[in-house]
Scaffold this motif. Structure first.
Motif, PDB file in Angstrom:
ATOM      1  N   ARG A 254      60.747  14.038 111.527  1.00  0.00           N
ATOM      2  CA  ARG A 254      60.567  13.233 110.324  1.00  0.00           C
ATOM      3  C   ARG A 254      59.547  13.910 109.400  1.00  0.00           C
ATOM      4  NH1 ARG A 254      60.650   7.970 114.179  1.00  0.00           N
ATOM      5  NH2 ARG A 254      59.402   9.409 115.398  1.00  0.00           N
ATOM      6  N   LYS A 255      59.453  13.431 108.194  1.00  0.00           N
ATOM      7  CA  LYS A 255      58.585  14.054 107.189  1.00  0.00           C
ATOM      8  C   LYS A 255      57.133  14.142 107.686  1.00  0.00           C
ATOM      9  CE  LYS A 255      57.559  13.981 102.271  1.00  0.00           C
ATOM     10  NZ  LYS A 255      57.872  13.360 100.980  1.00  0.00           N
ATOM     11  N   ASN A 256      56.562  15.321 107.598  1.00  0.00           N
ATOM     12  CA  ASN A 256      55.163  15.610 107.970  1.00  0.00           C
ATOM     13  C   ASN A 256      54.844  15.394 109.451  1.00  0.00           C
ATOM     14  OD1 ASN A 256      54.707  16.089 105.243  1.00  0.00           O
ATOM     15  ND2 ASN A 256      54.069  13.973 104.856  1.00  0.00           N
ATOM     16  N   GLN A 408      65.790  17.986 104.128  1.00  0.00           N
ATOM     17  CA  GLN A 408      64.778  17.575 103.142  1.00  0.00           C
ATOM     18  C   GLN A 408      65.134  16.209 102.545  1.00  0.00           C
ATOM     19  OE1 GLN A 408      62.054  19.760 101.613  1.00  0.00           O
ATOM     20  NE2 GLN A 408      61.435  17.693 101.095  1.00  0.00           N
ATOM     21  N   GLN A 411      64.576  13.461 105.217  1.00  0.00           N
ATOM     22  CA  GLN A 411      63.140  13.291 105.489  1.00  0.00           C
ATOM     23  C   GLN A 411      62.488  12.450 104.389  1.00  0.00           C
ATOM     24  OE1 GLN A 411      61.797  17.377 105.901  1.00  0.00           O
ATOM     25  NE2 GLN A 411      61.660  17.197 108.129  1.00  0.00           N
ATOM     26  N   ASP A 412      62.798  12.785 103.139  1.00  0.00           N
ATOM     27  CA  ASP A 412      62.187  12.068 102.008  1.00  0.00           C
ATOM     28  C   ASP A 412      62.675  10.611 101.943  1.00  0.00           C
ATOM     29  OD1 ASP A 412      60.837  14.346 101.339  1.00  0.00           O
ATOM     30  OD2 ASP A 412      62.196  14.950  99.725  1.00  0.00           O
TER      31      ASP A 412
END
Length: 511
Positions: A254-256, A408, A411-412
């Motif tokens: 997942r993001k970060n 991307q 994730q966002d």
């Protein structure tokens, strides 16, 4: 670790794990074992009490699961639930017959509150019934302690022998005072002291790991998920720098998430942490692959290869850590611990890595207990209570082939969804929620221009066991905000759907 033990003998009931969890919630340690566990084994374990589960069979049928009648002569308190109550009656000389009226669902039961099992309960209470047979004649020396309009024997007991039985299911939430009944059995009848507490479990485990490992080297594959994180921190607290954690960032998190895991394990805990950034390698392997099973296999196999390469750089290690938890053990053979699932956590790694023995510090814990242990160990709440995440990661939340651009996008979109769910105060009430990227592209209009972009699907379900699930009834206001933010902030998306399907017929994940 010596501790009080209650045994749950499983007769094929769907609620076997639930009974064990309810017992543990009362601070008493409990293990699920097969109904054919030998008397010798039971005597050796010296439990404070035994609970018989329900099951789909009928006691008078050939081949139905039965235990040795001598179990009632050991002097150990027994509680029979549903099929377990019928079996107790049948083995001790009572009669079990097919019920003229099948009882299923919430039913009002009248109790004799002089019974130790129903002490401090209301005289009538709602319980969950699910049976086609009933006890038509109770065994000699027993007395009836509970009844319904259509079931003359909803509960019975032979108190001098500490034998108790209920025709309903006290372990399910639909039985209003079920937890109190289980607590009464444990404390009033089995005379437990309640020594199963997470703080002492963590303390005892750290001490036991220290003694076992001594000055040897330990290796852990860290996924960043709850189980592997708690296992790693527990080992680190015991042996510090003798532990090396290898965190494979395959670019499908997942993001970060990769940075968050690295920050926690590099800064907060005293261990050797190796992050391997192999995003491009995984994307290259997955290029053009759209079949879900193939994607799963590629991610699993590549993960093992990367882990193997990094492990070889370290050389021989004495122990490998696995985040096996108790449901894995039950599902792989009802307490017959020689059988271990091949697919949990880093299943398969033993074939590739040079080590002598596996350590499974969470082997005795249910998921909610793993989370409690994580908090005891000082792991941040956002990691301990993070949403369930599949091993192949976003690979199975992107329908069709995988590209860095699609990763991307999802994730966002997923980050926005999780952020708004938390803002609305819904993050602790929903079983699981996430965004997925469909393979559908459609025409839209944004800023007076025609677009041809992807549709994101939002998923949110309520579930207690992840075997079945219902879609969560999210407020339209929240869905509206999430939709607006995703189409405005995430490049490449012009539609958002909400998935209203339960499990079955769907699965919780998309692939």
């Amino acid at each position: 670790m010596e501790r009080e033990l209650v045994i749950v003998l499983d007769f094929g009931g769907q609620y076997n794990q639930l009974i064990a969890r309810r017992v543990r919630e009362c601070n008493v340690y409990c293990e699920v074992m097969s109904y054919d566990t030998s008397l010798e084994k039971i005597k050796e374990l010296d439990p404070k009490g035994i609970i018989f589960t329900g099951g789909p069979a009928s006691v008078y049928e050939d081949g139905s699961p039965k235990c040795d009648k001598e179990i009632f002569e050991l002097g150990i308190p027994v509680l029979g639930i549903c099929y377990g109550s019928q079996l107790m009656s049948h083995l001790l000389g009572g009669e079990v017959s097919k019920a003229p009226v099948r009882e299923y669902g919430k039913t009002e039961v009248t109790f004799d509150t002089t019974s130790k099992l129903f002490q401090d309960l209301s005289e009538t209470s709602i319980c969950w019934m699910s049976h086609t047979d009933f006890i038509s004649e109770i065994p000699e020396g027993f007395r009836i302690t509970g009844r319904t309009d259509s079931c003359p024997v909803a509960a019975l007991e032979k108190a001098d022998q500490k034998l108790y039985a209920v025709q309903f299911h006290p372990e399910v939430v639909h039985t209003q005072e079920g937890t109190q009944m289980i607590s009464n059995f444990l404390y009033n009848i089995c005379e437990c002291t309640g020594d199963w507490k997470m703080d002492s479990f963590v303390e005892d485990s750290i001490k036991a790991i220290k003694e076992k490992v001594g000055d040897k080297k330990v290796l852990c594959a860290l996924s960043g998920g709850v189980d592997s994180s708690v296992a790693a921190v527990m080992i680190a607290k015991a042996i510090g720098k003798q532990l090396t954690c290898i965190f494979v960032d395959h670019g499908l998190l997942r993001k970060n998430e990769g940075d968050e895991v690295e920050a926690i394990f590099s800064n907060q805990f005293d261990l050797n942490f190796i992050r391997v950034n192999v995003q491009e390698r995984f994307y290259a392997k997955l290029a053009g692959v759209s079949d879900p099973e193939t994607k799963r296999k590629i991610v699993g196999e590549e993960f093992i290869r990367v882990f193997e390469e990094e492990a070889k750089k370290i050389g021989v290690v004495d122990y490998l850590v696995q985040g096996t938890i108790y449901p894995d053990v039950i599902e792989s053979g009802l307490g017959k611990s020689a059988v271990i699932k091949s697919h949990h956590n880093v299943g398969g790694l033993p074939d590739y890595v040079d080590f002598k023995e596996i350590i499974e510090p969470l082997r005795d814990l249910f998921k909610d207990e793993v989370r409690k242990a994580g908090l005891e160990l000082g792991i941040p709440e956002n990691l301990v209570f993070r949403q369930p995440f599949p091993g192949p990661g976003l690979a199975i939340r992107i329908i069709g082939d995988i590209t860095p651009e699609k990763v991307q996008i999802i994730q966002d979109a997923d980050a926005i969804y999780r952020e708004e769910i938390a803002k609305a105060g819904l993050d602790k009430t929903i079983g699981q929620y996430f965004a997925a990227l469909t393979n559908m592209r459609s025409v839209g209009v944004m800023g007076d221009e025609r677009t041809y972009d992807y549709a994101v699907a939002l998923r949110a379900v309520n579930t207690s066991d992840f075997m079945t699930a219902e879609s969560a009834d999210l407020p339209w206001e929240v869905l509206g905000i999430v939709t607006s933010r995703i189409v405005n902030e995430v490049k490449g998306v012009n539609r958002v759907f909400y998935d209203c399907t339960g499990k079955p017929p769907a699965t919780i994940e998309f692939e």
